[in-house]
Design an enzyme around this catalytic site. Structure first.
Site, short mmCIF file in Angstrom:
data_model
loop_
_atom_site.label_atom_id
_atom_site.label_comp_id
_atom_site.label_asym_id
_atom_site.label_seq_id
_atom_site.Cartn_x
_atom_site.Cartn_y
_atom_site.Cartn_z
N ASP A 146 3.20 -4.71 7.86
CA ASP A 146 2.12 -3.86 7.81
C ASP A 146 0.90 -4.90 7.85
OD1 ASP A 146 -0.35 -2.69 6.89
OD2 ASP A 146 0.57 -1.80 5.04
N CYS A 176 -4.75 2.77 -3.39
CA CYS A 176 -3.66 3.08 -2.78
C CYS A 176 -2.51 2.31 -3.13
CB CYS A 176 -3.82 3.38 -1.39
SG CYS A 176 -4.73 4.63 -0.88
N LYS A 234 -10.37 -0.61 10.64
CA LYS A 234 -10.66 -1.80 9.78
C LYS A 234 -11.01 -2.68 10.40
CE LYS A 234 -7.16 -0.11 6.46
NZ LYS A 234 -7.61 0.38 5.20
N HIS A 266 0.98 -1.17 -0.02
CA HIS A 266 0.16 -0.02 0.06
C HIS A 266 1.05 1.31 0.10
CE1 HIS A 266 -2.68 2.92 1.86
NE2 HIS A 266 -3.78 2.06 1.48
N GLN A 318 -4.25 -5.32 6.89
CA GLN A 318 -5.40 -6.44 6.48
C GLN A 318 -5.10 -7.60 7.01
OE1 GLN A 318 -7.75 -5.32 4.54
NE2 GLN A 318 -6.99 -3.34 3.80
N1 PMP Z 1 -1.88 -0.75 4.59
C1 PMP Z 1 -2.88 -1.39 3.91
C2 PMP Z 1 -2.26 -2.93 3.39
C3 PMP Z 1 -3.94 -1.17 3.70
O1 PMP Z 1 -4.96 -1.83 3.17
C4 PMP Z 1 -4.30 0.23 4.32
C5 PMP Z 1 -5.53 0.85 4.11
N2 PMP Z 1 -6.15 0.62 2.78
C6 PMP Z 1 -3.29 0.94 4.92
C7 PMP Z 1 -1.87 0.45 4.94
C8 PMP Z 1 -3.49 2.26 5.25
O2 PMP Z 1 -4.24 2.17 6.65
P1 PMP Z 1 -4.74 3.57 7.10
O3 PMP Z 1 -5.24 4.44 6.07
O4 PMP Z 1 -5.61 3.05 8.24
O5 PMP Z 1 -3.62 4.39 7.63
#
Ligand code: PMP
Length: 406
Positions: free
Chosen positions: A198, A364, A224, A121, A201
């Site tokens: 990270d 993203c 999430k 991401h 997910q």
């Molecule tokens: N890493 C991953 C794999 C994600 O799916 C996301 C959110 N789509 C993020 C980071 C960023 O999360 P946040 O916007 O809650 O900081």
């Protein structure tokens, strides 16, 4: 098996309709919905216990402080770290930035390398790009195989004694690919690199034990995983904390302050400057309890079943390109796809008219879409309150989109 019917009763949002249709919520990778237990915990904090933490000796302040630290213990327990290793942050992005701008800046020098994967991401790309530029370091990117798994041969080739940190997602938010994080940590340790995972997910869908995996850092987002917006966690292993200075500075993170200098606090406080989101932490702990009550093994199994069903139904459709692994053993509940000749935004719009919430775009993850050579995809992502009927609604919406746009 999970009783989805009973679970859905806990989520007030499923009572509402979207354009006259029942809500089919398949945008869980972006954010989840909240159960009434989490909403009540936040509500109860403001109604009965609201005060600032750590600073007062009055009853309310003591109650708020206790609730905040109990929440820390609960969230820490969920990933099996010590309470002193769990820092409350706003989200995964903030957690990763905290590591980049503290440990990263102090340990990565000119010529050193940072290793990420192409499926990251932007939150696990851009902060490292920033650091590489400012430190004169090299950002290396491990590739994926044709079916969207991490290419371990390429990963090993790019990992060397020059690698200072490996930053990798537990589960891709586009392909659902589950990375072999224990193996990644084992390989990284052999060359003396530290590992950030990270967990945006992963934590709530697959579950993780940081002691078993052996990672140094793990970032995740409360919103999430049924928790409040603006809540999240960052695990920092004790040994790493000792090597790190604070991120933001000011009140709350200090032990002593003099006119010319300060001494910082130890433990999580060092990284939590200013007044924290106490209600957010309390709500996140309640979200954790929701998962624990159901059991992570059941949640994972339930999502695997739904994903297998979704893949089967999507594969039966013509002109469909599905990204990511076909084996649900290495895939979480995220499915991104394109339909030949129809723009993903159009697909999402037709679905919305039918009450089905999905996401379209690059999620993203532009480098991954470049790798697949597609400008955008449509993404459906599942959670513990979805069932096969939701997948049927998705498929019939997709059939209608094909009908309209062909
Ligand atoms: N890493 C991953 C794999 C994600 O799916 C996301 C959110 N789509 C993020 C980071 C960023 O999360 P946040 O916007 O809650 O900081």
């Amino acid at each position: 098996m999970l009783s989805v019917k009973a679970i859905r009763k806990d989520f007030p949002i499923f009572k509402r309709t979207i354009l006259g249709r029942p809500l089919v919520y398949l945008d869980n990778a972006a954010t989840s919905q909240r159960p009434k237990q989490v909403i009540a915990a936040v509500n109860d904090f403001y109604r009965r216990h609201n005060a600032n933490v750590h600073r007062g000796i009055h009853t309310l302040s003591e109650e708020a402080s206790n609730l905040y630290e109990e929440a820390r213990a609960t969230v820490a327990g969920f990933i099996n770290c010590g309470s002193d290793e769990l820092i409350f942050v706003r989200n995964t992005t903030e957690g990763i930035n905290l590591v980049v701008w503290t440990w990263g800046f102090d340990h990565v020098r000119s010529g050193d390398e940072i290793l990420v994967t192409v499926m990251e991401h932007h939150s696990n790309f851009v902060p490292w790009q920033q650091m590489a530029v400012r430190r004169g370091a090299v950002l290396r990117v491990a590739d994926i195989t044709e079916d969207g798994l991490l290419d371990m041969e390429d990963f090993k080739k790019k990992l060397s004694k020059k690698t200072k940190i490996v930053a990798v997602t537990h589960c891709s938010n586009v392909t659902g690919t589950i990375n072999p994080v224990s193996e990644i940590v084992r390989l990284a340790k052999r060359v003396g690199a530290v590992v950030l995972i990270d967990g945006a997910q992963g934590v709530q869908h697959i579950g993780i034990d940081v002691k078993v995996v052996g990672c140094d850092f793990l970032a995740f987002s409360g919103h999430k995983m049924l928790g409040p917006m603006g809540s999240g966690g960052l695990f920092i292993k004790r040994e790493r904390q000792e090597e790190m200075g604070p991120f933001l500075t000011g009140g709350g993170m200090i032990r002593e302050v003099y006119a010319t200098h300060f001494v910082w606090a130890e433990g999580p406080e060092k990284f939590e400057a200013g007044t924290p989101d106490v209600a957010g932490a309390v709500g996140l702990a309640e979200a954790v309890r929701y998962h624990t009550r159901l059991g992570m093994r059941y949640i994972r199994k339930h999502e695997s079943n739904i994903t297998a069903y979704a893949l089967e139904r999507l594969r039966d459709m013509k002109d469909m390109q599905i990204f990511g692994p076909s084996d649900v053993k290495v895939r979480g509940g995220v499915v991104s796809f394109t339909i030949k000749g129809i723009h993903p935004h159009d697909v999402a719009e037709v679905l919305n008219y039918r009450g089905v919430a999905v996401r379209s775009g690059t999620h993203c993850a532009m480098p991954l879409h470049d790798r697949f050579r597609v400008p955008a995809t449509t993404r459906a992502s599942f959670y513990l309150y979805n069932d096969k009927k939701d997948i049927d609604a998705l498929i019939s919406g997709l059939e209608q989109a094909k009908h309209i746009f062909r």
